[in-house]
Design a protein around this motif. Structure first.
Motif, PDB file in Angstrom:
ATOM      1  N   PRO A  51       0.816  -1.227   0.000  1.00 20.32           N
ATOM      2  CA  PRO A  51       0.000   0.000   0.000  1.00 20.32           C
ATOM      3  C   PRO A  51       0.841   1.264   0.000  1.00 20.32           C
ATOM      4  N   GLU A  52       2.075   1.181   0.510  1.00 22.64           N
ATOM      5  CA  GLU A  52       2.928   2.374   0.547  1.00 22.64           C
ATOM      6  C   GLU A  52       3.256   2.895  -0.844  1.00 22.64           C
ATOM      7  N   LYS A  53       3.072   2.065  -1.869  1.00 16.75           N
ATOM      8  CA  LYS A  53       3.324   2.490  -3.248  1.00 16.75           C
ATOM      9  C   LYS A  53       2.084   3.107  -3.895  1.00 16.75           C
ATOM     10  N   HIS A  54       0.961   3.139  -3.165  1.00 18.66           N
ATOM     11  CA  HIS A  54      -0.304   3.596  -3.757  1.00 18.66           C
ATOM     12  C   HIS A  54      -1.016   4.578  -2.834  1.00 18.66           C
ATOM     13  N   PRO A  55      -0.441   5.740  -2.569  1.00 17.84           N
ATOM     14  CA  PRO A  55      -1.161   6.727  -1.755  1.00 17.84           C
ATOM     15  C   PRO A  55      -2.369   7.240  -2.520  1.00 17.84           C
ATOM     16  N   ALA A  56      -3.327   7.753  -1.801  1.00 12.77           N
ATOM     17  CA  ALA A  56      -4.482   8.355  -2.470  1.00 12.77           C
ATOM     18  C   ALA A  56      -4.026   9.524  -3.332  1.00 12.77           C
ATOM     19  N   ARG A  57      -4.874   9.908  -4.252  1.00 12.19           N
ATOM     20  CA  ARG A  57      -4.570  11.021  -5.145  1.00 12.19           C
ATOM     21  C   ARG A  57      -5.265  12.279  -4.625  1.00 12.19           C
ATOM     22  N   TRP A  58      -4.501  13.343  -4.469  1.00  3.68           N
ATOM     23  CA  TRP A  58      -5.011  14.610  -3.952  1.00  3.68           C
ATOM     24  C   TRP A  58      -4.642  15.724  -4.918  1.00  3.68           C
ATOM     25  N   TYR A  59      -5.594  16.552  -5.259  1.00  6.06           N
ATOM     26  CA  TYR A  59      -5.310  17.676  -6.150  1.00  6.06           C
ATOM     27  C   TYR A  59      -6.353  18.768  -5.934  1.00  6.06           C
ATOM     28  N   VAL A  60      -6.060  19.949  -6.467  1.00  8.93           N
ATOM     29  CA  VAL A  60      -6.950  21.095  -6.328  1.00  8.93           C
ATOM     30  C   VAL A  60      -7.563  21.401  -7.687  1.00  8.93           C
ATOM     31  N   THR A  71      -4.972   4.261  -8.265  1.00  7.79           N
ATOM     32  CA  THR A  71      -5.769   5.015  -9.210  1.00  7.79           C
ATOM     33  C   THR A  71      -7.254   4.839  -8.878  1.00  7.79           C
ATOM     34  N   PRO A  72      -8.132   5.717  -9.436  1.00  7.46           N
ATOM     35  CA  PRO A  72      -9.559   5.576  -9.105  1.00  7.46           C
ATOM     36  C   PRO A  72     -10.063   4.150  -9.302  1.00  7.46           C
ATOM     37  N   GLY A  73     -10.670   3.609  -8.236  1.00  2.00           N
ATOM     38  CA  GLY A  73     -11.187   2.250  -8.292  1.00  2.00           C
ATOM     39  C   GLY A  73     -10.161   1.179  -7.997  1.00  2.00           C
ATOM     40  N   SER A  74      -8.923   1.576  -7.675  1.00  2.00           N
ATOM     41  CA  SER A  74      -7.864   0.590  -7.428  1.00  2.00           C
ATOM     42  C   SER A  74      -8.048  -0.128  -6.098  1.00  2.00           C
ATOM     43  N   GLY A  75      -8.779   0.497  -5.176  1.00  2.00           N
ATOM     44  CA  GLY A  75      -8.955  -0.087  -3.852  1.00  2.00           C
ATOM     45  C   GLY A  75      -7.988   0.449  -2.814  1.00  2.00           C
ATOM     46  N   TYR A  76      -6.956   1.192  -3.240  1.00  2.00           N
ATOM     47  CA  TYR A  76      -5.985   1.726  -2.298  1.00  2.00           C
ATOM     48  C   TYR A  76      -6.417   3.097  -1.779  1.00  2.00           C
TER      49      TYR A  76
END
Length: 282
Positions: A51-60, A71-76
């Motif tokens: 899981p350390e290789k797949h942090p959530a994605r954050w943006y403005v 990635t979206p839907g990846s489960g991570y």
């Protein structure tokens, strides 16, 4: 209701300045206890893979802070953690989660490990909103109610309803409610919640072992005294020893799991945040 003056912004509406992303990784179940991953093994639950290789994605985007799985839907899942730590404070923010989106706000979180108190924004089947969970703090659950969704004739969600205890995946028990010093009625919450719109969450955190209080759109939802909380394996002094009297604030994107699957976080779901502001208290 706390006063709204003297707040300073934690989010500039343009960038992630003052925040850093962290993957959703686990530690011990409680201070001095077994690791959560070992607990997964004992239950026959598959461990998350790297899981350390797949942090959530954050943006403005358009002045709004957006969180989604990577990635979206990846489960991570993962967290967006404030660089600054806080002691006593009032925090206000606007939130707009998709359905289903299991998210929340962690307070007194450790910078580099997973321990902390979580204010739940479980906008999903059998989810609690405005209640509390103890990450790495004996996984205590202290919630006033749970929610579900009503759907139209095409199966599309159109609004929140009270969770049905007979069919609930994660029912609210009297024991969970009794851990709270104050617990709102679900019908009052449903009157103030704005479906598919922005909702204001207020969190007040006061004390070394804090009393934590939440409001949604001005309605008091729950209050928890972490110094007197009675829950299996929860030791207030051990908790204070791990957390200290200051900690970071973190926004959550939950991962999926075998029990909930996409009921935890729908494929392509997002949670949006804006107007994040804080007032430190003496």
């Amino acid at each position: 209701m706390p006063q709204s003056d003297s707040f300073v912004p934690l989010f500039d509406g343009e960038s992630l300045a003052g925040w850093h992303a962290a993957p959703r990784v686990y530690g011990d179940l409680y201070p001095g206890g077994p690791s959560l991953l070992e607990h997964f093994d004992s239950l026959g639950i598959q461990r998350p893979v790297e899981p350390e290789k797949h942090p959530a994605r954050w943006y403005v985007e358009d002045g709004v802070l957006v969180g989604e799985q990577d990635t979206p839907g990846s489960g991570y899942g993962g967290y967006l953690v404030s660089d600054q730590a806080f002691g006593d404070f009032e925090l206000k923010l606007d939130m707009r989660p998709d359905w289903p989106a299991d998210t929340g706000v962690m307070i007194r979180r450790q910078r580099d490990s997973w321990e902390g108190f979580q204010v739940l924004v479980d906008h999903r089947p059998s989810g609690g909103i405005g209640g509390f969970f103890g990450n790495g703090l004996a996984s205590f659950s202290a919630v006033p109610f749970a929610i579900d969704v009503v759907r139209d004739e095409n199966g599309q969600p159109t609004g929140l309803v009270a969770d049905n205890p007979a069919t609930s995946v994660e029912p609210v028990t009297e024991e969970k409610r009794a851990r709270l010093r104050y617990a709102a009625d679900v019908d009052d919450f449903l009157k103030v919640w704005r479906w598919d719109d922005w909702n204001e969450l207020t969190i007040r955190c006061v004390g070394a072992l804090p009393v934590i209080t939440t409001w949604i759109n001005g309605l008091k939802i729950a209050e928890l005294d972490t110094a007197t909380l009675d829950s299996p394996n929860y030791d207030p002094e051990a908790v204070l020893g791990v957390l200290g009297d200051r900690g970071h604030i973190a926004l959550e994107v939950h991962d999926n799991d075998e029990m909930f699957g996409e009921a935890r976080w729908g494929k392509g779901a997002q949670c949006r945040w804006r107007n994040i502001r804080i007032k430190e208290l003496s």
